[in-house]
Motif scaffolding. Structure first.
Motif, PDB file in Angstrom:
ATOM      1  N   LYS A 275       0.833  -1.207   0.000  1.00  0.00           N
ATOM      2  CA  LYS A 275       0.000   0.000   0.000  1.00  0.00           C
ATOM      3  C   LYS A 275       0.869   1.259   0.000  1.00  0.00           C
ATOM      4  N   GLY A 276       1.940   1.237   0.775  1.00  0.00           N
ATOM      5  CA  GLY A 276       2.831   2.394   0.836  1.00  0.00           C
ATOM      6  C   GLY A 276       3.504   2.667  -0.493  1.00  0.00           C
ATOM      7  N   ILE A 277       3.991   1.618  -1.151  1.00  0.00           N
ATOM      8  CA  ILE A 277       4.619   1.779  -2.465  1.00  0.00           C
ATOM      9  C   ILE A 277       3.590   2.252  -3.480  1.00  0.00           C
ATOM     10  N   ALA A 278       2.376   1.703  -3.419  1.00  0.00           N
ATOM     11  CA  ALA A 278       1.316   2.115  -4.350  1.00  0.00           C
ATOM     12  C   ALA A 278       0.954   3.583  -4.170  1.00  0.00           C
ATOM     13  N   ASN A 279       0.969   4.058  -2.943  1.00  0.00           N
ATOM     14  CA  ASN A 279       0.675   5.468  -2.691  1.00  0.00           C
ATOM     15  C   ASN A 279       1.698   6.381  -3.350  1.00  0.00           C
ATOM     16  N   SER A 280       2.956   5.955  -3.362  1.00  0.00           N
ATOM     17  CA  SER A 280       3.994   6.739  -4.046  1.00  0.00           C
ATOM     18  C   SER A 280       3.815   6.683  -5.553  1.00  0.00           C
ATOM     19  N   LEU A 281       3.493   5.498  -6.067  1.00  0.00           N
ATOM     20  CA  LEU A 281       3.357   5.340  -7.512  1.00  0.00           C
ATOM     21  C   LEU A 281       2.167   6.123  -8.065  1.00  0.00           C
ATOM     22  N   GLN A 282       1.113   6.280  -7.263  1.00  0.00           N
ATOM     23  CA  GLN A 282      -0.079   6.952  -7.792  1.00  0.00           C
ATOM     24  C   GLN A 282       0.187   8.430  -8.080  1.00  0.00           C
ATOM     25  N   THR A 283       1.178   9.029  -7.428  1.00  0.00           N
ATOM     26  CA  THR A 283       1.486  10.442  -7.728  1.00  0.00           C
ATOM     27  C   THR A 283       2.049  10.598  -9.139  1.00  0.00           C
ATOM     28  N   LEU A 284       2.548   9.488  -9.708  1.00  0.00           N
ATOM     29  CA  LEU A 284       3.139   9.548 -11.053  1.00  0.00           C
ATOM     30  C   LEU A 284       2.073   9.505 -12.139  1.00  0.00           C
ATOM     31  N   THR A 285       0.817   9.392 -11.751  1.00  0.00           N
ATOM     32  CA  THR A 285      -0.273   9.424 -12.739  1.00  0.00           C
ATOM     33  C   THR A 285      -0.661  10.850 -13.101  1.00  0.00           C
ATOM     34  N   PHE A 286      -0.114  11.837 -12.417  1.00  0.00           N
ATOM     35  CA  PHE A 286      -0.426  13.243 -12.696  1.00  0.00           C
ATOM     36  C   PHE A 286       0.456  13.764 -13.835  1.00  0.00           C
ATOM     37  N   PRO A 287       0.037  14.842 -14.502  1.00  0.00           N
ATOM     38  CA  PRO A 287       0.772  15.359 -15.674  1.00  0.00           C
ATOM     39  C   PRO A 287       2.213  15.741 -15.403  1.00  0.00           C
ATOM     40  N   GLY A 288       2.527  16.126 -14.162  1.00  0.00           N
ATOM     41  CA  GLY A 288       3.890  16.566 -13.870  1.00  0.00           C
ATOM     42  C   GLY A 288       4.948  15.525 -14.157  1.00  0.00           C
ATOM     43  N   SER A 289       4.589  14.231 -14.051  1.00  0.00           N
ATOM     44  CA  SER A 289       5.570  13.167 -14.288  1.00  0.00           C
ATOM     45  C   SER A 289       5.999  13.110 -15.743  1.00  0.00           C
ATOM     46  N   LYS A 290       5.200  13.686 -16.645  1.00  0.00           N
ATOM     47  CA  LYS A 290       5.553  13.728 -18.068  1.00  0.00           C
ATOM     48  C   LYS A 290       6.214  15.056 -18.439  1.00  0.00           C
TER      49      LYS A 290
END
Length: 372
Positions: A275-290
């Motif tokens: 769950k902790g790792i997934a919480n970090s990964l979900q922030t990468l779904t926002f436009p800033g990661s691109k």
């Protein structure tokens, strides 16, 4: 330089001895990438100000510091408690000189500075600045084992912490035996997180926080990654911004390793690790990661990550979360080849560059250069 400290409620009185000339108060804390302007806390000083953080002083001078910050990156003084992160209180002249501090109190004092009678010293300012001081008549020193202890007013699960340091030491594979390591730990009104030091770390969590093991794992792994394996472009300057392109590795890979440590030591349930790792990964779904690379995220931490606003995830990426995701990818690829990410840290040079990280991982059969 020699400092004599008399703590008061919300203030610290300091008498200093050095050379007549200019003293410089740091404007930022190594390990925390924002200009904090600690000199703003100087209430009075018998010296002549020549810039915001520089004063011309005699060989003996005194000053008064406002100390009411619960943030362990700064300083707090109450009627029965004192915590000093040295750059927040003490100036420097020649950084290669010995620096010593004497505390005019009868309280219990915990620090990794070398004790000389009632005085605590370091061989140079960098070592001095990297050694917090904590004191209180109620302060406890809880031994984890022969080489690790916790300085605290609060309760903590020593058994769990022992498992964390044992697993972390086995991963780091560095010679720490005989080198005392101190965790400064306290609870407060909010989460101030942690900050790494050479032979210690300082951690402040909220009163109600229960799952605190991972922050200990994160700060302790910095004993290797940042303190012994050092980003080549991360130069210490106590007055100006220090730009690094490698915080995605220094912090993001450390964040991933903290999850590995608490998982392998069985102090956190597997579902909570996931769950902790997934919480970090979900922030990468926002436009800033691109829109932002991990290298740029590292360089711009002074104006982006440390000054996050409502638009941050749309315009930028966290080098913590992005670095963690990259470490997860590397570890999964290495697992498929019968290796673990641990191998990477054992093959890096003491001062590593981005190219050296890329080439080391490439030799292990994984290419990440285009992902940074």
């Amino acid at each position: 330089m020699y400092f004599t400290v008399k703590p008061k409620n919300r203030y610290i009185e300091v008498k200093a001895k050095g050379n007549e000339g200019i003293v410089t108060f740091p404007t930022f804390i190594p390990g925390s990438y924002v200009i904090r302007e600690m000199e703003r806390n100087i209430v009075e000083i018998n010296g002549i100000r020549i810039s915001k953080n520089k004063f011309y002083v005699k060989d003996k001078f005194s000053y008064l510091i406002y100390a009411a910050s619960p943030d362990q990156r700064e300083a707090i003084s109450t009627n029965d408690y004192l915590f000093i992160n040295p750059p927040a209180v003490f100036p420097f002249q020649d950084k290669s000189d010995e620096y010593c501090v004497e505390l005019l109190i009868t309280w219990k004092i915990n620090t990794t500075l070398k004790r000389k009678g009632n005085v605590f010293c370091a061989d140079n300012y960098n070592e001095f600045a990297d050694s917090p001081i904590e004191a209180s008549p109620n302060l406890k020193l809880l031994d984890v084992d022969d080489n690790h202890a916790v300085s605290t007013l609060d309760e903590i699960n020593i058994e769990k912490l022992g498992k964390i340091v044992n697993i972390a030491d086995s991963i780091m594979g560095i010679e720490n035996k005989g080198k005392r390591y101190l965790f400064h730990f306290r609870r407060s009104d909010k989460n101030y997180g942690g900050i790494e030091h050479l032979n210690s770390s300082a951690i402040v969590v909220p009163w109600e926080a229960k799952e605190i093991e991972r922050i200990f794992a994160h700060e302790y792994f910095h004993r290797l990654n940042v303190k012994q394996l050092i980003p080549a472009d991360l130069n210490i300057d106590y007055e100006t911004e220090t730009y690094s392109e490698l915080l995605w590795f220094a912090e993001g890979f450390t964040d991933y390793m903290s999850w590995q440590i608490v998982s392998r030591s069985n102090v956190v349930e597997p579902k909570d690790v996931a769950k902790g790792i997934a919480n970090s990964l979900q922030t990468l779904t926002f436009p800033g990661s691109k829109r932002m690379s991990l290298a740029e995220s590292s360089r711009t931490t002074w104006i982006k990550y440390y000054k996050r606003d409502a638009n941050f995830l749309n315009s930028a990426i966290s080098y913590y979360d992005g670095g963690l995701a990259l470490a997860l990818y590397v570890d999964m690829e290495l697992n498929g080849k019968g290796e673990r990410i641990d191998t990477l840290f054992k093959k890096l040079e003491r001062k590593y560059t981005a190219e050296q990280i890329f080439s080391t991982i490439r030799r292990l059969g994984v290419d990440i250069e285009d992902l940074v």
